[in-house]
Scaffold this active site. Structure first.
Site, PDB file in Angstrom:
ATOM      1  N   ARG A   1      -3.663  14.635   4.552  1.00 63.36           N
ATOM      2  CA  ARG A   1      -2.843  15.225   4.016  1.00 63.36           C
ATOM      3  C   ARG A   1      -2.661  15.221   2.670  1.00 63.36           C
ATOM      4  O   ARG A   1      -1.546  16.204   2.248  1.00 63.36           O
ATOM      5  CB  ARG A   1      -1.731  15.648   5.624  1.00 63.36           C
ATOM      6  CG  ARG A   1      -2.321  15.357   6.804  1.00 63.36           C
ATOM      7  CD  ARG A   1      -0.635  14.748   7.479  1.00 63.36           C
ATOM      8  NE  ARG A   1      -1.232  13.845   7.435  1.00 63.36           N
ATOM      9  CZ  ARG A   1      -0.496  12.420   7.742  1.00 63.36           C
ATOM     10  NH1 ARG A   1       0.790  12.925   8.874  1.00 63.36           N
ATOM     11  NH2 ARG A   1      -0.444  11.667   7.737  1.00 63.36           N
TER      12      ARG A   1
ATOM     13  N   GLN B   1      26.032   9.676  -5.384  1.00 57.61           N
ATOM     14  CA  GLN B   1      25.932  11.523  -5.767  1.00 57.61           C
ATOM     15  C   GLN B   1      24.616  11.834  -6.439  1.00 57.61           C
ATOM     16  O   GLN B   1      23.696  10.916  -6.833  1.00 57.61           O
ATOM     17  CB  GLN B   1      27.699  11.956  -7.353  1.00 57.61           C
ATOM     18  CG  GLN B   1      27.144  13.217  -7.231  1.00 57.61           C
ATOM     19  CD  GLN B   1      28.607  13.650  -8.039  1.00 57.61           C
ATOM     20  OE1 GLN B   1      28.770  12.941  -9.677  1.00 57.61           O
ATOM     21  NE2 GLN B   1      29.152  13.289  -7.517  1.00 57.61           N
TER      22      GLN B   1
ATOM     23  N   ARG C   1      19.003  16.098 -23.524  1.00 64.09           N
ATOM     24  CA  ARG C   1      20.394  16.618 -23.142  1.00 64.09           C
ATOM     25  C   ARG C   1      20.224  14.757 -23.227  1.00 64.09           C
ATOM     26  O   ARG C   1      19.496  13.548 -23.319  1.00 64.09           O
ATOM     27  CB  ARG C   1      19.488  16.068 -21.452  1.00 64.09           C
ATOM     28  CG  ARG C   1      19.587  17.486 -21.040  1.00 64.09           C
ATOM     29  CD  ARG C   1      19.519  17.964 -19.629  1.00 64.09           C
ATOM     30  NE  ARG C   1      19.512  19.399 -19.628  1.00 64.09           N
ATOM     31  CZ  ARG C   1      20.234  20.682 -18.532  1.00 64.09           C
ATOM     32  NH1 ARG C   1      21.670  19.759 -18.864  1.00 64.09           N
ATOM     33  NH2 ARG C   1      19.880  21.445 -18.303  1.00 64.09           N
TER      34      ARG C   1
ATOM     35  N   HIS D   1      23.997   9.985 -22.446  1.00 66.82           N
ATOM     36  CA  HIS D   1      25.516  10.064 -21.551  1.00 66.82           C
ATOM     37  C   HIS D   1      25.327   8.476 -21.510  1.00 66.82           C
ATOM     38  O   HIS D   1      24.584   8.188 -21.223  1.00 66.82           O
ATOM     39  CB  HIS D   1      24.654  10.873 -20.921  1.00 66.82           C
ATOM     40  CG  HIS D   1      25.574  12.837 -22.169  1.00 66.82           C
ATOM     41  ND1 HIS D   1      24.133  13.775 -21.101  1.00 66.82           N
ATOM     42  CD2 HIS D   1      25.228  13.098 -22.809  1.00 66.82           C
ATOM     43  CE1 HIS D   1      24.499  14.774 -22.346  1.00 66.82           C
ATOM     44  NE2 HIS D   1      25.154  14.362 -22.998  1.00 66.82           N
TER      45      HIS D   1
ATOM     46  N   LYS E   1      22.061   4.467 -12.750  1.00 65.80           N
ATOM     47  CA  LYS E   1      21.222   6.014 -12.933  1.00 65.80           C
ATOM     48  C   LYS E   1      19.687   5.464 -12.553  1.00 65.80           C
ATOM     49  O   LYS E   1      19.400   4.667 -12.661  1.00 65.80           O
ATOM     50  CB  LYS E   1      20.922   6.751 -13.756  1.00 65.80           C
ATOM     51  CG  LYS E   1      23.001   7.159 -14.680  1.00 65.80           C
ATOM     52  CD  LYS E   1      22.263   7.729 -15.223  1.00 65.80           C
ATOM     53  CE  LYS E   1      23.527   9.218 -16.100  1.00 65.80           C
ATOM     54  NZ  LYS E   1      23.168  10.282 -17.228  1.00 65.80           N
TER      55      LYS E   1
ATOM     56  N   HIS F   1      21.601   7.176 -21.228  1.00 63.73           N
ATOM     57  CA  HIS F   1      20.697   8.247 -21.258  1.00 63.73           C
ATOM     58  C   HIS F   1      20.385   9.658 -21.634  1.00 63.73           C
ATOM     59  O   HIS F   1      21.605   9.818 -21.853  1.00 63.73           O
ATOM     60  CB  HIS F   1      20.491   8.316 -19.442  1.00 63.73           C
ATOM     61  CG  HIS F   1      19.541   8.831 -19.048  1.00 63.73           C
ATOM     62  ND1 HIS F   1      19.852  10.165 -19.028  1.00 63.73           N
ATOM     63  CD2 HIS F   1      18.256   8.589 -18.994  1.00 63.73           C
ATOM     64  CE1 HIS F   1      18.407  10.282 -17.813  1.00 63.73           C
ATOM     65  NE2 HIS F   1      18.072   9.425 -18.505  1.00 63.73           N
TER      66      HIS F   1
ATOM     67  N   TYR G   1      18.304  12.959 -10.402  1.00 56.09           N
ATOM     68  CA  TYR G   1      19.456  11.768 -10.944  1.00 56.09           C
ATOM     69  C   TYR G   1      19.924  11.662  -9.314  1.00 56.09           C
ATOM     70  O   TYR G   1      20.426  12.551  -8.725  1.00 56.09           O
ATOM     71  CB  TYR G   1      20.408  11.879 -11.774  1.00 56.09           C
ATOM     72  CG  TYR G   1      20.312  12.764 -12.802  1.00 56.09           C
ATOM     73  CD1 TYR G   1      20.375  12.549 -14.349  1.00 56.09           C
ATOM     74  CD2 TYR G   1      19.966  14.280 -13.145  1.00 56.09           C
ATOM     75  CE1 TYR G   1      19.801  13.145 -15.658  1.00 56.09           C
ATOM     76  CE2 TYR G   1      19.792  15.264 -14.247  1.00 56.09           C
ATOM     77  CZ  TYR G   1      19.928  14.026 -14.969  1.00 56.09           C
ATOM     78  OH  TYR G   1      19.484  15.184 -16.514  1.00 56.09           O
TER      79      TYR G   1
ATOM     80  N   ASP H   1      26.215  17.988 -27.049  1.00 55.74           N
ATOM     81  CA  ASP H   1      25.261  16.911 -27.578  1.00 55.74           C
ATOM     82  C   ASP H   1      25.464  17.014 -28.987  1.00 55.74           C
ATOM     83  O   ASP H   1      24.840  15.155 -29.694  1.00 55.74           O
ATOM     84  CB  ASP H   1      24.058  16.474 -26.470  1.00 55.74           C
ATOM     85  CG  ASP H   1      24.449  16.820 -25.056  1.00 55.74           C
ATOM     86  OD1 ASP H   1      25.524  15.654 -24.946  1.00 55.74           O
ATOM     87  OD2 ASP H   1      23.416  16.703 -24.281  1.00 55.74           O
TER      88      ASP H   1
END
Length: 195
Positions: free
Chosen positions: A23, A46, A59, A62, A72, A119, A132, A169
């Protein structure tokens, strides 16, 4: 899951261990106990997804300031990214060092980034999606960052570099400016200093 240490303490690459049959396969991408056994943050409060239509979308870099510093776990679920973790922990022997890995939908690889590290990522393909899992809820008042092209960090981004980047950024402070602006506030680097 297979945990591989990186040169930055507390930053790990994680690979799945697929159980395959006719499968396809099944693999765990999260196990609370495996994180606890390695003394890594095992709290997830979260989750988020970013979708990036263009190659060269950047991105980052941060992080969240203490007391809302977050760990994270990042995975690319569609496309490919060059993912970067930067150590901003004031007492760390690897302060300002960075580690990067290519995360793709095909390799199913993840990166764990502990509290106190920034990150960011650069997309390597069109229509890239990144998932995330975070140990803290997003707090706009605790959101911080440093510039992706900071010469102090010297990150070697893939050829072409950032083609799409947000105004926020693009105007993040350099590490030295961030320290000056924060007046050496321990919250600046995302973790509380212990005395």
């Amino acid at each position: 899951m297979i945990f591989t240490e990186t040169p930055i303490a507390g930053v790990f690459l994680l690979d799945v261990e697929p159980r395959a049959d006719h499968r396809g396969f099944f693999a765990r991408t999260w196990c609370h106990q495996e994180f606890v056994n390695r003394e890594l943050c095992a709290q997830i409060v979260q989750c988020g997804t970013s979708f990036n239509p263009a190659i060269g979308t950047l991105r980052g870099l941060h992080y969240q300031a203490a007391p809302y510093a977050e760990a994270k776990l990042v995975r690319c679920t569609q496309g490919a990214i060059y993912d970067v973790a930067v150590d901003l922990r004031p007492r760390s022997p690897t302060l300002h060092q960075w580690f990067a890995a290519e995360l793709t939908a095909a390799n199913h690889r993840m990166i764990y980034i502990p509290e106190g590290c920034a990150h960011g990522f650069l997309t390597l393909s069109e229509n890239t999606e990144v998932f995330y899992q975070m140990s803290q809820a997003h707090r706009p008042d605790a959101a911080r960052g440093v510039r992706w092209d900071d010469p102090t960090l010297g990150i070697r981004w893939p050829a072409g570099g950032a083609q799409v980047i947000s105004d926020r950024d693009r105007t993040l402070p350099l590490v030295t400016e961030a320290w000056q602006a924060g007046a050496r506030d321990p919250a600046l680097c995302g973790v509380e200093e212990r005395t």
